[in-house]
Scaffold this motif. Structure first.
Motif, PDB file in Angstrom:
ATOM      1  N   GLN A 106     130.321  37.506  45.958  1.00 31.48           N
ATOM      2  CA  GLN A 106     129.865  38.889  45.866  1.00 31.48           C
ATOM      3  C   GLN A 106     128.341  39.012  45.880  1.00 31.48           C
ATOM      4  O   GLN A 106     127.818  40.122  45.735  1.00 31.48           O
ATOM      5  N   ARG A 107     127.656  37.912  46.051  1.00 28.27           N
ATOM      6  CA  ARG A 107     126.194  37.927  46.050  1.00 28.27           C
ATOM      7  C   ARG A 107     125.690  38.754  47.227  1.00 28.27           C
ATOM      8  O   ARG A 107     126.155  38.609  48.355  1.00 28.27           O
ATOM      9  N   SER A 108     124.690  39.608  46.968  1.00 27.74           N
ATOM     10  CA  SER A 108     124.151  40.485  48.016  1.00 27.74           C
ATOM     11  C   SER A 108     122.633  40.481  47.969  1.00 27.74           C
ATOM     12  O   SER A 108     122.017  39.799  47.134  1.00 27.74           O
ATOM     13  N   GLY A 109     121.999  41.263  48.860  1.00 29.60           N
ATOM     14  CA  GLY A 109     120.551  41.326  48.971  1.00 29.60           C
ATOM     15  C   GLY A 109     119.910  42.066  47.825  1.00 29.60           C
ATOM     16  O   GLY A 109     120.591  42.525  46.898  1.00 29.60           O
ATOM     17  N   PRO A 110     118.600  42.181  47.862  1.00 27.62           N
ATOM     18  CA  PRO A 110     117.714  41.760  48.949  1.00 27.62           C
ATOM     19  C   PRO A 110     117.497  40.246  48.962  1.00 27.62           C
ATOM     20  O   PRO A 110     117.877  39.539  48.023  1.00 27.62           O
ATOM     21  N   GLN A 111     116.857  39.783  50.028  1.00 30.95           N
ATOM     22  CA  GLN A 111     116.549  38.372  50.128  1.00 30.95           C
ATOM     23  C   GLN A 111     115.581  37.963  49.012  1.00 30.95           C
ATOM     24  O   GLN A 111     114.795  38.758  48.513  1.00 30.95           O
ATOM     25  N   ARG A 112     115.664  36.683  48.673  1.00 27.98           N
ATOM     26  CA  ARG A 112     114.806  36.141  47.624  1.00 27.98           C
ATOM     27  C   ARG A 112     113.929  35.039  48.204  1.00 27.98           C
ATOM     28  O   ARG A 112     114.420  34.137  48.887  1.00 27.98           O
ATOM     29  N   LEU A 113     112.646  35.103  47.903  1.00 29.32           N
ATOM     30  CA  LEU A 113     111.694  34.084  48.338  1.00 29.32           C
ATOM     31  C   LEU A 113     110.885  33.650  47.135  1.00 29.32           C
ATOM     32  O   LEU A 113     110.407  34.483  46.353  1.00 29.32           O
ATOM     33  N   ALA A 114     110.725  32.346  46.960  1.00 32.44           N
ATOM     34  CA  ALA A 114     109.975  31.800  45.830  1.00 32.44           C
ATOM     35  C   ALA A 114     108.757  31.045  46.341  1.00 32.44           C
ATOM     36  O   ALA A 114     108.848  30.258  47.291  1.00 32.44           O
ATOM     37  N   LEU A 115     107.614  31.303  45.715  1.00 28.78           N
ATOM     38  CA  LEU A 115     106.386  30.569  46.001  1.00 28.78           C
ATOM     39  C   LEU A 115     106.299  29.420  45.011  1.00 28.78           C
ATOM     40  O   LEU A 115     106.316  29.627  43.794  1.00 28.78           O
ATOM     41  N   VAL A 116     106.187  28.205  45.523  1.00 30.14           N
ATOM     42  CA  VAL A 116     106.208  26.995  44.708  1.00 30.14           C
ATOM     43  C   VAL A 116     104.935  26.200  44.973  1.00 30.14           C
ATOM     44  O   VAL A 116     104.438  26.181  46.112  1.00 30.14           O
ATOM     45  N   CYS A 117     104.443  25.542  43.963  1.00 33.23           N
ATOM     46  CA  CYS A 117     103.248  24.722  44.130  1.00 33.23           C
ATOM     47  C   CYS A 117     103.229  23.636  43.067  1.00 33.23           C
ATOM     48  O   CYS A 117     103.979  23.683  42.084  1.00 33.23           O
ATOM     49  N   VAL A 118     102.370  22.658  43.270  1.00 35.65           N
ATOM     50  CA  VAL A 118     102.093  21.644  42.258  1.00 35.65           C
ATOM     51  C   VAL A 118     100.790  21.982  41.548  1.00 35.65           C
ATOM     52  O   VAL A 118     100.695  21.943  40.326  1.00 35.65           O
ATOM     53  N   ASP A 119      99.805  22.359  42.333  1.00 38.88           N
ATOM     54  CA  ASP A 119      98.512  22.768  41.805  1.00 38.88           C
ATOM     55  C   ASP A 119      98.350  24.267  42.021  1.00 38.88           C
ATOM     56  O   ASP A 119      98.319  24.729  43.170  1.00 38.88           O
ATOM     57  N   PRO A 120      98.252  25.074  40.961  1.00 42.00           N
ATOM     58  CA  PRO A 120      98.121  26.531  41.132  1.00 42.00           C
ATOM     59  C   PRO A 120      96.922  26.933  41.964  1.00 42.00           C
ATOM     60  O   PRO A 120      96.912  28.020  42.576  1.00 42.00           O
ATOM     61  N   VAL A 143     107.167  33.944  41.794  1.00 38.79           N
ATOM     62  CA  VAL A 143     106.241  32.815  41.759  1.00 38.79           C
ATOM     63  C   VAL A 143     106.733  31.837  40.700  1.00 38.79           C
ATOM     64  O   VAL A 143     106.782  32.174  39.509  1.00 38.79           O
ATOM     65  N   ALA A 144     107.129  30.662  41.127  1.00 42.61           N
ATOM     66  CA  ALA A 144     107.664  29.656  40.208  1.00 42.61           C
ATOM     67  C   ALA A 144     106.529  28.987  39.441  1.00 42.61           C
ATOM     68  O   ALA A 144     105.376  28.953  39.893  1.00 42.61           O
ATOM     69  N   ARG A 145     106.875  28.448  38.293  1.00 43.54           N
ATOM     70  CA  ARG A 145     105.905  27.676  37.542  1.00 43.54           C
ATOM     71  C   ARG A 145     105.517  26.421  38.321  1.00 43.54           C
ATOM     72  O   ARG A 145     106.319  25.896  39.099  1.00 43.54           O
ATOM     73  N   PRO A 146     104.307  25.939  38.121  1.00 41.19           N
ATOM     74  CA  PRO A 146     103.907  24.710  38.830  1.00 41.19           C
ATOM     75  C   PRO A 146     104.884  23.574  38.542  1.00 41.19           C
ATOM     76  O   PRO A 146     105.316  23.374  37.404  1.00 41.19           O
ATOM     77  N   LEU A 165     114.685  31.499  50.734  1.00 42.94           N
ATOM     78  CA  LEU A 165     113.606  30.716  51.330  1.00 42.94           C
ATOM     79  C   LEU A 165     112.651  30.250  50.242  1.00 42.94           C
ATOM     80  O   LEU A 165     112.479  30.906  49.211  1.00 42.94           O
ATOM     81  N   ILE A 166     112.025  29.090  50.499  1.00 42.53           N
ATOM     82  CA  ILE A 166     111.006  28.534  49.619  1.00 42.53           C
ATOM     83  C   ILE A 166     109.722  28.405  50.426  1.00 42.53           C
ATOM     84  O   ILE A 166     109.732  27.920  51.563  1.00 42.53           O
ATOM     85  N   PRO A 186     115.864  19.591  48.453  1.00 47.18           N
ATOM     86  CA  PRO A 186     117.191  19.431  49.055  1.00 47.18           C
ATOM     87  C   PRO A 186     117.144  19.618  50.567  1.00 47.18           C
ATOM     88  O   PRO A 186     116.422  20.481  51.077  1.00 47.18           O
ATOM     89  N   GLU A 187     117.916  18.808  51.268  1.00 42.40           N
ATOM     90  CA  GLU A 187     117.910  18.858  52.730  1.00 42.40           C
ATOM     91  C   GLU A 187     118.353  20.216  53.263  1.00 42.40           C
ATOM     92  O   GLU A 187     117.901  20.657  54.307  1.00 42.40           O
ATOM     93  N   ASP A 188     119.264  20.881  52.542  1.00 40.55           N
ATOM     94  CA  ASP A 188     119.798  22.143  53.050  1.00 40.55           C
ATOM     95  C   ASP A 188     119.062  23.364  52.492  1.00 40.55           C
ATOM     96  O   ASP A 188     119.505  24.490  52.695  1.00 40.55           O
ATOM     97  N   GLN A 189     117.935  23.164  51.794  1.00 41.77           N
ATOM     98  CA  GLN A 189     117.164  24.283  51.247  1.00 41.77           C
ATOM     99  C   GLN A 189     116.122  24.728  52.280  1.00 41.77           C
ATOM    100  O   GLN A 189     115.199  23.987  52.594  1.00 41.77           O
ATOM    101  N   PRO A 190     116.235  25.944  52.844  1.00 42.64           N
ATOM    102  CA  PRO A 190     115.249  26.414  53.831  1.00 42.64           C
ATOM    103  C   PRO A 190     113.866  26.525  53.187  1.00 42.64           C
ATOM    104  O   PRO A 190     113.670  27.292  52.243  1.00 42.64           O
ATOM    105  N   THR A 191     112.933  25.737  53.661  1.00 42.66           N
ATOM    106  CA  THR A 191     111.609  25.656  53.049  1.00 42.66           C
ATOM    107  C   THR A 191     110.535  25.603  54.130  1.00 42.66           C
ATOM    108  O   THR A 191     110.718  24.968  55.169  1.00 42.66           O
TER     109      THR A 191
END
Length: 438
Positions: A106-120, A143-146, A165-166, A186-191
């Motif tokens: 039952q999961r629906s939109g909107p799309q989710r995008l996360a900004l990821v980093c090691v160094d802020p 925006v994910a934590r570093p 998306l990542i 992960p190989e199947d994670q669109p990044t």
């Protein structure tokens, strides 16, 4: 003592009448050796013929069915429901897993995008990123934590798996820590990788140097941003992908269902193993009792074949497979031949003879030793079969040709595990014998 000669070199799996006759002849020789030289049991031609017939029966060829991983969302939903049905048959969980399945379906939109980093310091400002992505499609930006390692271990946060998306923000040149985190994706994670280049470096040179450090999956997935460049222009390929929200949301649901399926299969395998242990112990002592009580030693192998056949049929039901009996028979034949080639019976017989020498009035007489050796062979073949069914339980295509190649490895692993518990097996054997003879 010379090591046993692998039967695969002497007795290849027959594909025509000549091959079957050769294997049957080998079975006659093996049966005569097993009953006469190893166990010192008198037996006539009937036992030898039954041994050859048993090897012939196990070696008959078959055309195995093929299991394909679902290629669509509906296929994954159906497969997950099949696993849930198998789970509820063995161990009900109160509907928790069905709630997990419904949440993904039952999961629906909107799309989710996360900004990821090691160094802020490498990340663009959230407002700048929102402006650069505006207008592509409805989007939830977080925006994910570093990323940080815990006691030297790097684990990709599971919460990020729910993102469509990542965007992984980095700075050139990539550091060793950056590369280690990229390996955890992960190989199947669109990044997408958003890499900020150094001043004066061309986009082409930066891309080439980056791709030289990265695996092939990152080709056309690297976005290079110059210090003076517009972020909106750099993110144009990402904006195009975000322009297909229906496909992206469906791909995410399918990916999440695949993850649920893998998790449930692991949980289900634990339940199956517990049930299999009870089945294994019950069958091995049925085999031992049949061998011990048989008035004619030549009929022992027939009792072993019948009992193991019933065990394999129950195992097929336990692992939720719709395999035909001839496919299970072919698989069991491959594993049994591998077990004999690796000297499983010979090893167990030698161990029993060693125990008999330690006890002058030992209960390990010929009939008992033969019965316990047959029980031990049943344990090894059963565990090998369980390992094979676990590898092919509704996930990968069932491949008997591959089993022919991997049977020695499966049997060796199963035999090693059983040898570790030899003391426990012998305690069970003594208890069984006291009960059988009381």
């Amino acid at each position: 003592m010379n090591p046993p000669v692998p039967l695969a070199k002497l007795l290849p799996v027959p594909k025509d009448l000549t091959g079957r006759l050769a294997l049957a002849g080998g079975g006659l020789f093996l049966g005569q050796w097993f009953l006469g030289d190893l166990l010192h049991v008198p037996g006539g031609g009937l036992g030898v013929l039954l041994t050859g017939a048993g090897v012939w029966w196990l070696s008959r060829g078959s055309t195995p069915p093929r299991f394909q991983e679902p290629a669509s969302l509906q296929g994954w939903i159906a497969r997950c429901r099949e696993v849930l049905d198998q789970f509820e048959t063995l161990e009900p969980d109160g509907g928790v897993r069905r709630q997990q399945l419904d949440a993904v379906v039952q999961r629906s939109g909107p799309q989710r995008l996360a900004l990821v980093c090691v160094d802020p310091a490498t990340c663009p400002q959230q407002g700048e990123l929102e402006q650069a992505l505006a207008g592509a499609a409805p989007l939830t930006l977080s925006v994910a934590r570093p990323l940080a390692s815990a006691e030297g271990a790097r684990t990709w946060p599971t919460v990020l798996q729910e993102q469509e998306l990542i965007l992984f923000s980095l700075a050139a040149p990539l550091l060793a820590e950056d590369l280690l985190w990229i390996q955890q994706l992960p190989e199947d994670q669109p990044t997408w990788l958003l890499v900020r280049s150094t001043a004066g470096e061309s986009d082409r040179h930066c891309s080439e140097s980056l791709l030289a450090q990265l695996p092939a999956r990152w080709v056309d997935r690297v976005l290079v941003q110059r210090p003076d460049g517009l972020l909106r222009d750099v993110l144009q390929p990402l904006r195009r992908q975000l322009g297909a929200p229906i496909r992206n949301l469906q791909d995410t649901r399918q990916r999440l269902l695949r993850g649920l399926h893998q998790q449930w299969q692991a949980d289900l395998e634990q339940v199956r193993r517990r049930r299999f242990q009870a089945l294994q112990q019950r069958t091995q002592w049925i085999v031992a009792a049949s061998v011990l009580a048989s008035p004619l030693p030549s009929l022992d192998l027939l009792a072993v074949a019948v009992a193991n056949g019933l065990m394999l049929r129950e195992m097929g039901t336990l692992w939720g497979t719709d395999l035909q009996p001839d496919v299970l028979r072919e698989a069991a034949g491959q594993l049994a031949r591998a077990a004999l080639a690796q000297g499983v019976v010979e090893w167990s017989s030698q161990m029993l003879l060693g125990l008999a020498k330690l006890d002058g009035g030992s209960w390990l007489v010929a009939g008992t030793m033969q019965a316990i050796s047959a029980a031990y062979l049943t344990r090894v073949v059963g565990r090998s079969m369980a390992d094979w069914l676990a590898l092919n339980a509704g996930v990968d295509a069932l491949d008997l040709e591959r089993l022919k190649r991997e049977a020695p490895v499966l049997v060796a692993k199963a035999a090693e595990q059983e040898r570790l518990d030899w003391g426990g097996f012998m305690k069970q054997s003594q208890q069984w014998l006291l009960h059988a003879t009381s």
